[in-house]
Scaffold this motif. Sequence first.
Motif, mmCIF file in Angstrom:
data_model
loop_
_atom_site.group_PDB
_atom_site.id
_atom_site.type_symbol
_atom_site.label_atom_id
_atom_site.label_comp_id
_atom_site.label_asym_id
_atom_site.label_seq_id
_atom_site.Cartn_x
_atom_site.Cartn_y
_atom_site.Cartn_z
ATOM 1 N N UNK A 184 -14.397 0.855 3.070
ATOM 2 C CA UNK A 184 -14.162 -0.522 3.532
ATOM 3 C C UNK A 184 -14.559 -1.528 2.453
ATOM 4 N N UNK A 185 -13.807 -2.619 2.323
ATOM 5 C CA UNK A 185 -12.702 -3.067 3.177
ATOM 6 C C UNK A 185 -11.324 -2.595 2.716
ATOM 7 N N UNK A 186 -11.293 -1.633 1.804
ATOM 8 C CA UNK A 186 -10.028 -1.230 1.187
ATOM 9 C C UNK A 186 -9.326 -0.150 1.994
ATOM 10 N N UNK A 187 -8.001 -0.111 1.856
ATOM 11 C CA UNK A 187 -7.213 0.810 2.672
ATOM 12 C C UNK A 187 -6.551 1.928 1.913
ATOM 13 N N UNK A 188 -6.714 1.968 0.581
ATOM 14 C CA UNK A 188 -6.109 3.039 -0.217
ATOM 15 C C UNK A 188 -7.057 3.392 -1.348
ATOM 16 N N UNK A 189 -7.698 4.559 -1.255
ATOM 17 C CA UNK A 189 -8.681 4.980 -2.252
ATOM 18 C C UNK A 189 -8.282 6.336 -2.835
ATOM 19 N N UNK A 190 -8.664 6.550 -4.102
ATOM 20 C CA UNK A 190 -8.211 7.727 -4.829
ATOM 21 C C UNK A 190 -9.353 8.320 -5.660
ATOM 22 N N UNK A 191 -9.276 9.618 -5.881
ATOM 23 C CA UNK A 191 -10.169 10.248 -6.849
ATOM 24 C C UNK A 191 -9.741 9.816 -8.243
ATOM 25 N N UNK A 192 -10.706 9.451 -9.064
ATOM 26 C CA UNK A 192 -10.391 8.978 -10.413
ATOM 27 C C UNK A 192 -10.387 10.095 -11.448
ATOM 28 N N UNK A 193 -10.594 11.338 -11.007
ATOM 29 C CA UNK A 193 -10.731 12.449 -11.955
ATOM 30 C C UNK A 193 -9.476 12.644 -12.809
ATOM 31 N N UNK A 194 -8.309 12.373 -12.240
ATOM 32 C CA UNK A 194 -7.066 12.559 -12.992
ATOM 33 C C UNK A 194 -6.395 11.242 -13.366
ATOM 34 N N UNK A 195 -7.173 10.157 -13.319
ATOM 35 C CA UNK A 195 -6.659 8.850 -13.733
ATOM 36 C C UNK A 195 -7.262 8.516 -15.090
ATOM 37 N N UNK A 196 -6.419 8.433 -16.099
ATOM 38 C CA UNK A 196 -6.949 8.161 -17.436
ATOM 39 C C UNK A 196 -7.187 6.664 -17.619
ATOM 40 N N UNK A 197 -8.070 6.330 -18.549
ATOM 41 C CA UNK A 197 -8.396 4.947 -18.847
ATOM 42 C C UNK A 197 -7.570 4.451 -20.022
ATOM 43 N N UNK A 198 -7.155 3.181 -19.945
ATOM 44 C CA UNK A 198 -6.412 2.548 -21.022
ATOM 45 C C UNK A 198 -7.068 1.198 -21.307
ATOM 46 N N UNK A 199 -6.568 0.487 -22.295
ATOM 47 C CA UNK A 199 -7.139 -0.832 -22.585
ATOM 48 C C UNK A 199 -6.797 -1.844 -21.493
ATOM 49 N N UNK A 200 -5.842 -1.488 -20.608
ATOM 50 C CA UNK A 200 -5.480 -2.340 -19.473
ATOM 51 C C UNK A 200 -6.111 -1.834 -18.179
ATOM 52 N N UNK A 201 -7.102 -0.939 -18.316
ATOM 53 C CA UNK A 201 -7.784 -0.417 -17.144
ATOM 54 C C UNK A 201 -7.239 0.937 -16.733
ATOM 55 N N UNK A 246 0.838 -1.210 0.000
ATOM 56 C CA UNK A 246 0.000 0.000 0.000
ATOM 57 C C UNK A 246 0.869 1.254 0.000
ATOM 58 N N UNK A 247 1.896 1.289 0.852
ATOM 59 C CA UNK A 247 2.767 2.463 0.942
ATOM 60 C C UNK A 247 3.505 2.689 -0.382
ATOM 61 N N UNK A 248 3.996 1.598 -0.992
ATOM 62 C CA UNK A 248 4.712 1.728 -2.262
ATOM 63 C C UNK A 248 3.777 2.178 -3.376
ATOM 64 N N UNK A 249 2.538 1.687 -3.361
ATOM 65 C CA UNK A 249 1.566 2.045 -4.393
ATOM 66 C C UNK A 249 1.167 3.513 -4.281
ATOM 67 N N UNK A 250 0.898 3.973 -3.062
ATOM 68 C CA UNK A 250 0.532 5.384 -2.838
ATOM 69 C C UNK A 250 1.676 6.296 -3.265
ATOM 70 N N UNK A 251 2.895 5.901 -2.948
ATOM 71 C CA UNK A 251 4.067 6.705 -3.302
ATOM 72 C C UNK A 251 4.249 6.783 -4.815
ATOM 73 N N UNK A 252 3.929 5.692 -5.517
ATOM 74 C CA UNK A 252 4.131 5.646 -6.963
ATOM 75 C C UNK A 252 3.001 6.298 -7.753
ATOM 76 N N UNK A 253 1.887 6.588 -7.093
ATOM 77 C CA UNK A 253 0.764 7.213 -7.782
ATOM 78 C C UNK A 253 1.149 8.635 -8.202
ATOM 79 N N UNK A 254 0.771 9.064 -9.413
ATOM 80 C CA UNK A 254 1.088 10.429 -9.851
ATOM 81 C C UNK A 254 0.628 11.480 -8.841
#
Length: 327
Positions: A237-254, A219-227
């Motif tokens: 819940x039950x997730x521990x790391x959530x983000x706004x999707x407004x600045x996350x673009x969509x690709x064919x891999x999600x 989780x810490x590594x993922x949060x750090x690597x997020x733009x």
Amino acid sequence: MQDRLLNTTECKTDSFCKPQLPGCYNNACRHFIRSPIPYVADDGQLSADVFKIHSTNAKNVLTVPRLYFPCGRNRLVDGLASGVTGMAGLGRTRVSLPAQLSSYFKFDNKFGLCLSSSTRSSGAVFFGDGPYTLLPNVDASSSLTYTPLIVNPFVVFGENADASSKYYIGVKSIKVNGKHVKGYNETLLSVDDQGEGETVISTVNPYTIMNTSIYKAIEAAFVKAMPKNVEKVTNVAPFGACFSSKNIRSTRLGPDVPSIDLVLQSKNVWRINGANSMVKVKKNVLCLGFVDAGPLGPNRENVVIGGHQIEDNPLQFDISASRLGFS
């Protein structure tokens, strides 16, 4: 379900074989059944019936004149989807559906599985070798990468015949965005001398669950690597790391988020991209689809790779060669 098969030739005189469930099957062998959804165990009966299945060309119907299955009380299927009355046992046992089909039709004990990520389309199970035609003129079995399946050498619940009915793989390390994740003991990814730990694949768990120390490090590594322009928001819940999707673009891999790599015993890499790592929990909110399982996860496993992480990812469970194929 995980089953313990009794010798049917002994059932005529054995006092253990008495009618227990009149609505199910009379004068049958008593049979112990353990259901993973919900996780309950109960007595049932061993039954057999004619079994029909389509060939991969969808033109022929193949028949098994006598397929064995356990029959139990309704409470064993509580919690399943509406209209579902049972489960297909795909575990690594001698009486599973793949084992019985391979024995009858004389092919290697293996099966292919692809779970659908959509409620509008079905997944697929293929028994035996390829082709696994999931798209027109595309054989998913021809482009698989392999890693060994590991048998837990320790007896599980006293079942000496099938000490390990689950599918374990050897994960040596984990990377996020290509960088080695630190901050946890990597030996937790492997089975210890008490039969605890290890990494197992499960279609029962909807999301991957992890030992707390492994989860926190990822989780810490993922949060750090997020733009930097992606905002972290209140967790759902039950997730521990959530983000706004407004600045996350969509690709064919999600969603375009940091990749998560499982570096395997075979030195091959199982890459988890955004489609399998992120879960949309509400409008404009995406969460990392991994769950903290506590100091030691359910059934004493440190990592359980769940359904969301294997959706739309063709897998081949090759029991004969003791290997897992993944795309």
